[in-house]
Design an enzyme around this catalytic site. Structure first.
Site, PDB file in Angstrom:
ATOM      1  N   HIS A 104     -13.411  10.031  19.130  1.00  0.00           N
ATOM      2  CA  HIS A 104     -13.919   9.387  20.343  1.00  0.00           C
ATOM      3  C   HIS A 104     -15.333   8.864  20.099  1.00  0.00           C
ATOM      4  CE1 HIS A 104     -10.506  11.276  22.201  1.00  0.00           C
ATOM      5  NE2 HIS A 104     -10.992  12.483  22.018  1.00  0.00           N
TER       6      HIS A 104
ATOM      7  N   GLU B  25     -16.194  16.651  24.204  1.00  0.00           N
ATOM      8  CA  GLU B  25     -15.230  17.513  24.882  1.00  0.00           C
ATOM      9  C   GLU B  25     -15.283  18.939  24.345  1.00  0.00           C
ATOM     10  OE1 GLU B  25     -11.693  15.329  24.081  1.00  0.00           O
ATOM     11  OE2 GLU B  25     -11.417  16.144  22.089  1.00  0.00           O
TER      12      GLU B  25
ATOM     13  N   HIS C  66     -10.638  14.828  14.921  1.00  0.00           N
ATOM     14  CA  HIS C  66      -9.969  16.022  15.416  1.00  0.00           C
ATOM     15  C   HIS C  66      -8.515  15.739  15.753  1.00  0.00           C
ATOM     16  CE1 HIS C  66     -11.374  13.912  19.047  1.00  0.00           C
ATOM     17  NE2 HIS C  66     -10.302  14.424  19.633  1.00  0.00           N
TER      18      HIS C  66
ATOM     19  N   ARG D 187      -7.174   6.231  17.303  1.00  0.00           N
ATOM     20  CA  ARG D 187      -6.264   6.915  16.383  1.00  0.00           C
ATOM     21  C   ARG D 187      -6.470   6.400  14.962  1.00  0.00           C
ATOM     22  NH1 ARG D 187      -1.937   4.939  19.763  1.00  0.00           N
ATOM     23  NH2 ARG D 187      -1.611   6.305  21.549  1.00  0.00           N
TER      24      ARG D 187
END
Length: 328
Positions: free
Chosen positions: A98, A115, A173, A193
């Site tokens: 991200h 996150e 991740h 991705r």
């Protein structure tokens, strides 16, 4: 204002399972329940209020009518600051990254994403991907993607129930199969991705990758260690309750309360709303002479300045608040 029970939007991504329906009571006509967005004001899915005078309204509509419900710490944010999910990975998620705020706002028109994951449950032998095993160059990163050797470069981590992972923007991740997590994140749905196991999407084509953007934003250093905070046992009338800090950053503070047929008391002041996510057990929450059920899977938004609360029962609850921005 009063405590709001929330109904989440559900996402049926191809890697999802059925535990959110079978174990957490989520209702949907979808076959796969990959994600339930437990606290969301995002354009891709908004939480709906299930109780009281605002029943049937969205959380966005409630906040538009009651802006002070967010609390003073939220005034620095242009948009609602967080998105909270339950995620059931029956299969591996894509290896992804991200962007940070600056990149995401320019490229995608929304915040980036930092996150935090709390491992609610997992199958024996489950693993996730967290950063790189060793520092890597941008060129080597590109070559690993193109030559299909990326999985040889990443840091695969065995997980167990109760583990916590803080994933700052730019960290490569992936959630592995057999893992169910609670995710507390910035209010963003931007994902780049880089590897997807060759899977085919609903349109019969390989799912889109975002290689160039991922190369722009990914941190190439070895994965950092994680901070583990100890649990604190409460005393007095709250004896039997333990509280553990899970994560703390410039956007949010997340903690977990475990009640063993005991009492947990807290006060919601003017600084921030609270979000309560019940991940196990059952309890009752009392506020202003009213009692509210806290069953497993329940999601509650408590507006700022609501004052004193008491929870009694045997349960585990994840609590999220918004931090004030402090100068270093």
């Amino acid at each position: 204002m009063y405590p709001l029970k929330l109904k989440p939007p559900i996402k049926d991504y191809i890697w999802g399972g059925t535990k959110l329906r079978d174990e957490f009571g989520k209702k949907s006509s979808l076959d796969r329940l990959a994600e339930s967005w437990e606290l969301s004001c995002h354009r891709d899915g908004v939480s709906v209020i299930e109780n009281g005078g605002y029943s049937g309204k969205t959380l966005v509509e409630f906040i538009e009518s009651n802006p002070d419900a967010l609390g003073t710490n939220c005034k620095r944010f242009e948009y609602f600051p967080v998105l909270i999910k339950l995620i059931d990975a029956r299969d591996n998620l894509s290896v992804q990254v991200h962007p940070d705020n600056d990149y995401a706002l320019k490229a995608e028109g929304e915040y980036g994403k930092t996150e935090m994951w709390y491992i609610v449950d997992c199958e024996e032998g489950a693993e996730l991907i967290y950063g790189f095993r060793d520092e890597i160059s941008r060129e080597d990163f590109r070559n690993a993607i193109e030559e299909n050797t990326l999985l040889d470069k990443v840091n695969s981590v065995p997980v167990k129930k109760g583990d916590v992972f803080f994933i700052s923007s730019g960290t490569l991740h992936a959630i592995g199969k057999g893992i169910l997590i609670a995710e507390i994140q910035q209010n963003s749905n931007t994902t780049y991705r880089v590897y997807d196991y060759g899977r085919i999407g609903a349109d019969g084509k390989p799912r889109e990758l975002h290689i160039e953007k991922a190369l722009d934003v990914t941190k190439l250093k070895k994965a950092p260690g994680q901070t583990v905070y100890p649990s604190v046992s409460l005393g007095g009338e709250c004896a039997g309750t333990t509280v553990r800090l899970l994560g703390d950053c410039e956007y949010f503070t997340v903690s977990k309360a475990d009640l063993d047929s005991s009492v947990f008391k807290f006060c919601v002041g003017e600084e921030s709303f609270r979000h309560l996510l019940v991940i196990d057990g059952n309890a009752e929450m009392t506020w202003n002479g009213e009692t509210y059920p806290l069953e497993k899977g329940a999601s509650w938004f408590i507006p700022a300045s609501c004052g004193d609360f008491a929870i009694k029962g045997k349960c585990s609850i994840i609590n999220t608040e918004i931090n004030i921005l402090t100068e270093e």
